[in-house]
Design an enzyme around this catalytic site. Structure first.
Site, PDB file in Angstrom:
ATOM      1  N   SER A 253       0.857  -1.183   0.000  1.00 57.62           N
ATOM      2  CA  SER A 253       0.000   0.000   0.000  1.00 57.62           C
ATOM      3  C   SER A 253       0.889   1.227   0.000  1.00 57.62           C
ATOM      4  O   SER A 253       2.115   1.113   0.059  1.00 57.62           O
ATOM      5  CB  SER A 253      -0.891   0.012   1.246  1.00 57.62           C
ATOM      6  OG  SER A 253      -0.112   0.377   2.361  1.00 57.62           O
ATOM      7  N   LYS A 254       0.239   2.368  -0.028  1.00 55.43           N
ATOM      8  CA  LYS A 254       0.991   3.626  -0.108  1.00 55.43           C
ATOM      9  C   LYS A 254       1.960   3.797   1.059  1.00 55.43           C
ATOM     10  O   LYS A 254       2.937   4.518   0.949  1.00 55.43           O
ATOM     11  CB  LYS A 254       0.025   4.802  -0.160  1.00 55.43           C
ATOM     12  CG  LYS A 254      -0.594   4.912  -1.536  1.00 55.43           C
ATOM     13  CD  LYS A 254      -1.251   6.250  -1.758  1.00 55.43           C
ATOM     14  CE  LYS A 254      -1.881   6.290  -3.122  1.00 55.43           C
ATOM     15  NZ  LYS A 254      -3.238   6.784  -3.126  1.00 55.43           N
ATOM     16  N   ARG A 255       1.662   3.132   2.169  1.00 52.41           N
ATOM     17  CA  ARG A 255       2.571   3.221   3.317  1.00 52.41           C
ATOM     18  C   ARG A 255       3.973   2.736   2.948  1.00 52.41           C
ATOM     19  O   ARG A 255       4.959   3.110   3.553  1.00 52.41           O
ATOM     20  CB  ARG A 255       2.065   2.356   4.480  1.00 52.41           C
ATOM     21  CG  ARG A 255       0.970   2.984   5.287  1.00 52.41           C
ATOM     22  CD  ARG A 255       0.516   2.049   6.392  1.00 52.41           C
ATOM     23  NE  ARG A 255       0.028   0.779   5.864  1.00 52.41           N
ATOM     24  CZ  ARG A 255       0.597  -0.390   6.094  1.00 52.41           C
ATOM     25  NH1 ARG A 255       1.667  -0.484   6.844  1.00 52.41           N
ATOM     26  NH2 ARG A 255       0.078  -1.479   5.578  1.00 52.41           N
ATOM     27  N   HIS A 256       4.026   1.835   1.962  1.00 53.68           N
ATOM     28  CA  HIS A 256       5.326   1.260   1.580  1.00 53.68           C
ATOM     29  C   HIS A 256       6.033   2.080   0.516  1.00 53.68           C
ATOM     30  O   HIS A 256       7.114   1.729   0.079  1.00 53.68           O
ATOM     31  CB  HIS A 256       5.116  -0.162   1.047  1.00 53.68           C
ATOM     32  CG  HIS A 256       4.496  -1.086   2.040  1.00 53.68           C
ATOM     33  ND1 HIS A 256       3.226  -1.585   1.905  1.00 53.68           N
ATOM     34  CD2 HIS A 256       4.975  -1.593   3.193  1.00 53.68           C
ATOM     35  CE1 HIS A 256       2.950  -2.365   2.939  1.00 53.68           C
ATOM     36  NE2 HIS A 256       3.989  -2.380   3.725  1.00 53.68           N
ATOM     37  N   GLY A 257       5.414   3.138   0.058  1.00 52.11           N
ATOM     38  CA  GLY A 257       6.001   3.926  -1.033  1.00 52.11           C
ATOM     39  C   GLY A 257       5.020   3.978  -2.178  1.00 52.11           C
ATOM     40  O   GLY A 257       3.834   3.682  -2.005  1.00 52.11           O
TER      41      GLY A 257
END
Ligand code: GLU
Length: 484
Positions: A253-257
């Site tokens: 997800s966006k948390r990972h980049g």
């Protein structure tokens, strides 16, 4: 129910079926890539279908974004794009066929009623599944109400006992108890199909032989299998591809980049490197070693096509590793000949509004020199500007470190020596600098470091004398003479 055995003799027809409610994300791109590779490997047909029946969330802009991502990755298709929004009549007709075959019924429950019942069931600790009350309405009565214009959705009548199963090419036999499948909606009362109906109607109509898609769709598959059976259609081969996780093993997800494919383009990733990286997220080509006896990871597009098979798709989830992607990228930049890198670099220059002022042959030479040091394509429009034009920025930290004390004055004097030199090659440039350092009783290293900053604006660069040769005598003289 027995599984109908899919025929493997038919020409392969696969599809990528994105919903244009967002950009092309990494998981979608991987699905598209696997479908493409499978189609090309088998000499089959790749279809692009835009699943845009969620009118509120879909947009033409998103479609364009998805196509842009596919083009960037070099993912081509043979038929389409087909838009589901233009195929509503097919879905209605398919729903009607399922009704006629006795496997679907009109449902007159309103949204409010359904919501209230769902809340009640949840409060009582029961699963909030549709209670099938409209399934009990006599056919003739239901037909009369529909004829009188009463709003009705169409629901599939899921068998009350037993189970629904299919043979997944990756996961093997997958089975769901019918008791756990609710009587799902095929067609809403406004005539808009649900995903379950449109996907099956299209997959049958487009004569798809294999459905390769993310494992998040496994739980949808029994609902689709039930429809194939109700319609008397042959099942395609289902091959669900494992999910892509972030390094912390939670779903990417966006948390990972960045999760958008185009964001990787913007980061200066070479498209072929990204494609190679994606191909190995959940698929392995078998036991292929590199010259060091390690599992080989670099595969050209042609090799990927040649090697791709459903057998190589893994059941376990794949991990998106940014360091690995960075490694692929530097490997590809290094391996590309300058003329193959040039259009990608030109794109970066355009984005950065940078215009090279050097001749083609000089640009090619500089690209060759720089590519082993590039981390990504962006470097060519940032840190490497000095190789392509005379206007460039100097890294202040490098200047503060290396252009100190007597160094600037000495570099200006060195510039005069180069101006007077009869020849100017890598070797002669080195001989001049080393002779000069000796004459002045200073270490050559200090001059080399200073000259590097003066000539390239950077504290790190390829071998200084190779840089000098690439820049040419005139530029070297000019830049050294201007050191302050
Ligand atoms: N449109 C669906 C999605 O974007 C894919 C449907 C499918 O592959 O069956 O998730």
């Amino acid at each position: 129910m027995s599984d109908s055995t899919p025929s493997f003799k038919k020409p392969v027809r696969v599809r990528f079926a994105p919903s244009p409610t967002g950009y092309l994300h990494v998981g979608g791109a991987r699905t598209a890539l696997f479908n493409c590779l499978f189609a090309r490997h088998t000499g089959g047909t790749m279809i692009l279908r835009i699943e845009d029946t969620d009118f509120e969330r879909s947009s033409e802009e998103m479609v364009e974004g998805i196509l842009e991502g596919m083009r960037w990755l070099g993912l081509s298709w043979d038929e389409g794009p087909f838009y589901q929004s233009k195929r509503l009549a097919l879905y209605k007709a398919t729903a009607q066929k399922i009704i006629d075959a006795g496997h679907a019924y009109p449902c007159f429950c309103t949204k409010e009623e359904l919501e209230a019942r769902r809340a009640e069931a949840t409060a009582a600790g029961r699963p909030p599944m549709y209670d099938r009350r409209c399934r009990r309405i006599a056919k003739e009565d239901a037909a009369k109400r529909v004829a009188a214009g009463e709003a009705a959705a169409i629901r599939f009548a899921v068998p009350e006992g037993g189970s629904t199963s299919f043979d997944d090419a990756v996961f093997g036999k997958v089975e769901f108890a019918n008791a756990e499948i609710e009587d799902f909606v095929l067609l809403r009362s406004d005539g808009i199909p649900t995903y379950h109906l449109s996907v099956v109607a299209d997959d049958i109509d487009m004569r798809l032989t294999h459905i390769l898609r993310g494992a998040d769709h496994i739980s949808n598959t029994p609902k689709q299998v039930l429809q194939y059976r109700a319609l008397g259609a042959e099942l395609p081969v289902f091959a669900h591809v494992p999910l892509i996780l972030g390094p912390d093993k939670t779903r990417l997800s966006k948390r990972h980049g960045a999760t958008s494919v185009i964001a990787y383009k913007q980061m200066g990733i070479v498209p072929e490197a990204f494609r190679n990286f994606l191909a190995l997220l959940g698929w392995t080509p078998g036991n292929i070693k590199d010259e060091n006896g390690k599992d080989r990871e670099i595969f050209s597009s042609d090799e990927l096509v040649k090697l791709f098979s459903l057998d190589g798709i893994s059941k376990s989830n794949a991990v998106f590793d940014n360091d690995k992607l960075a490694w692929f990228n530097t490997e590809y930049i290094r391996a590309y000949p300058a003329d193959a890198l040039r259009p990608l670099i030109e794109d970066e220059w355009k984005q950065a509004d940078f215009k090279p002022t050097r001749r083609d042959a000089e640009i090619a030479q500089a690209i060759e020199l720089l590519k082993p040091r590039a981390r990504n394509l962006k470097d060519f429009a940032t840190a490497f500007k000095a190789y392509f034009a005379d206007e460039f920025e100097t890294d202040p930290a490098a200047a503060a470190k290396f252009l100190t004390g007597d160094v600037p004055a000495m570099l200006r004097e060195l510039g005069a020596r180069y101006a007077a030199a009869a020849e100017f090659t890598e070797a002669s440039a080195e001989a001049v600098l080393r002779g000069f350092a000796e004459e002045k009783g200073v270490k050559a290293g200090g001059l080399i470091n200073g000259a590097r900053v003066a000539l390239t604006g950077q504290g790190v660069a390829p071998s200084l004398f190779a840089v000098m040769a690439a820049l040419g005598q005139e530029r070297v003289v000019k830049r050294l003479s201007a050191v302050s």
